[in-house]
Design a protein around this motif. Structure first.
Motif, PDB file in Angstrom:
ATOM      1  N   SER A  44       0.631  -1.156   0.227  1.00 28.93           N
ATOM      2  CA  SER A  44      -0.037   0.203  -0.143  1.00 28.93           C
ATOM      3  C   SER A  44       0.774   1.323  -0.102  1.00 28.93           C
ATOM      4  N   ARG A  46       3.254   3.825  -1.089  1.00 28.44           N
ATOM      5  CA  ARG A  46       3.802   4.313  -2.568  1.00 28.44           C
ATOM      6  C   ARG A  46       3.813   3.206  -3.384  1.00 28.44           C
ATOM      7  N   LYS A  47       2.781   2.359  -3.672  1.00 26.94           N
ATOM      8  CA  LYS A  47       2.614   1.611  -4.515  1.00 26.94           C
ATOM      9  C   LYS A  47       2.859   1.765  -5.875  1.00 26.94           C
ATOM     10  N   GLN A  48       1.906   2.946  -6.609  1.00 26.98           N
ATOM     11  CA  GLN A  48       1.947   3.332  -7.692  1.00 26.98           C
ATOM     12  C   GLN A  48       3.514   3.982  -8.011  1.00 26.98           C
ATOM     13  N   GLN A  49       3.777   4.914  -7.117  1.00 21.50           N
ATOM     14  CA  GLN A  49       4.945   5.539  -7.302  1.00 21.50           C
ATOM     15  C   GLN A  49       6.085   4.438  -7.663  1.00 21.50           C
ATOM     16  N   ILE A  51       5.985   1.339  -8.763  1.00 25.36           N
ATOM     17  CA  ILE A  51       5.816   0.790 -10.077  1.00 25.36           C
ATOM     18  C   ILE A  51       6.182   1.647 -11.613  1.00 25.36           C
ATOM     19  N   ASP A  52       5.670   2.992 -11.397  1.00 22.41           N
ATOM     20  CA  ASP A  52       5.735   3.935 -12.254  1.00 22.41           C
ATOM     21  C   ASP A  52       7.454   4.223 -12.529  1.00 22.41           C
ATOM     22  N   THR A  53       8.017   4.509 -11.358  1.00 22.13           N
ATOM     23  CA  THR A  53       9.625   4.790 -11.268  1.00 22.13           C
ATOM     24  C   THR A  53      10.273   3.562 -11.791  1.00 22.13           C
ATOM     25  N   GLU A 101       1.902  -4.317 -15.444  1.00 18.73           N
ATOM     26  CA  GLU A 101       2.661  -3.028 -15.701  1.00 18.73           C
ATOM     27  C   GLU A 101       4.186  -3.164 -16.277  1.00 18.73           C
ATOM     28  N   SER A 169       9.888  -0.130  -1.974  1.00 20.96           N
ATOM     29  CA  SER A 169       8.850   0.154  -0.821  1.00 20.96           C
ATOM     30  C   SER A 169       8.733  -0.994   0.232  1.00 20.96           C
TER      31      SER A 169
END
Length: 209
Positions: A44, A46-49, A51-53, A101, A169
């Protein structure tokens, strides 16, 4: 009358003078740790951060090699983890697959068997040697478990180790993440933790070994 060297000859001399310096450029690898469907699903903080990074780092083409180091246990007798997590990392299960992703990214998949991506029978060490890697950049999860363990083993094997702070994370949230970074800095040095911006700039600057 003697003629001077041709333009082609000058070009060859220039190229020859560059070869030694090019061969000294430090070769780097981006290691993506445990970004599987089941493990990222529990994340939970910084999960999307993260993945994107990670996706941006792979797409930057700043690394000589990108490795997908993910639990893929085909024989439970060769790993200590099934005694603690009997359903996690089981080969050929949906949960152990790479998250959607990152599936179209250019990475070499190396089976991971324990907390550290280097623990036998993993081929991570062999793959890095085959690509003449000297510097490894760690990303993925968990900062205070597998990222820490893999970074420590890379340190033991005398690689230059970097952990990309905004690309890691922990399922234990901000505190678990901070604990992992603290241990990494304590045992491997304060300059080990870098940002994704630092990582891309370091590799693009072609540091010399």
């Amino acid at each position: 009358m003697l003629e001077g060297p041709s333009i082609a000859a000058y070009a060859l001399l220039i190229i020859a003078s560059l070869v030694p310096s090019l061969s000294m450029a430090r070769r780097s690898a981006l290691v993506v740790i445990d970004m599987s469907v089941e493990q990222v699903g529990d994340l939970s903080y910084r999960k999307q951060q993260v993945i994107d990074t990670i996706g941006r780092l792979i797409d930057s083409n700043a690394f000589d090699l990108c490795v997908d180091s993910r639990l893929w246990i085909t024989d439970p007798s060769k790993s200590s983890l099934p005694t603690l997590y009997p359903t996690v990392g089981r080969a050929s299960t949906k949960g152990a697959e790479l998250i959607p992703e990152l599936r179209d990214k250019n990475m070499v998949f190396v089976h991971k068997w324990n907390y550290s991506g280097f623990t036998s029978p993993s081929r991570l060490s062999d793959v890095l040697k085959e690509h003449r890697i000297q510097e490894v950049f760690m990303t993925g999860i968990n900062t205070n478990y597998c990222v820490f363990a893999t970074a420590l083993d890379a340190f033991y094997q005398q690689y230059t180790v970097r952990v990309i702070e905004d690309a890691v994370s922990s399922i234990e949230g901000a505190q678990g993440h901070k604990d992992g970074l603290r241990w990494i800095s304590k045992f491997m040095g304060g300059d080990v933790v870098v940002t994704s911006h630092d990582a891309i700039n370091r590799t693009n600057d072609a540091p010399v070994a």
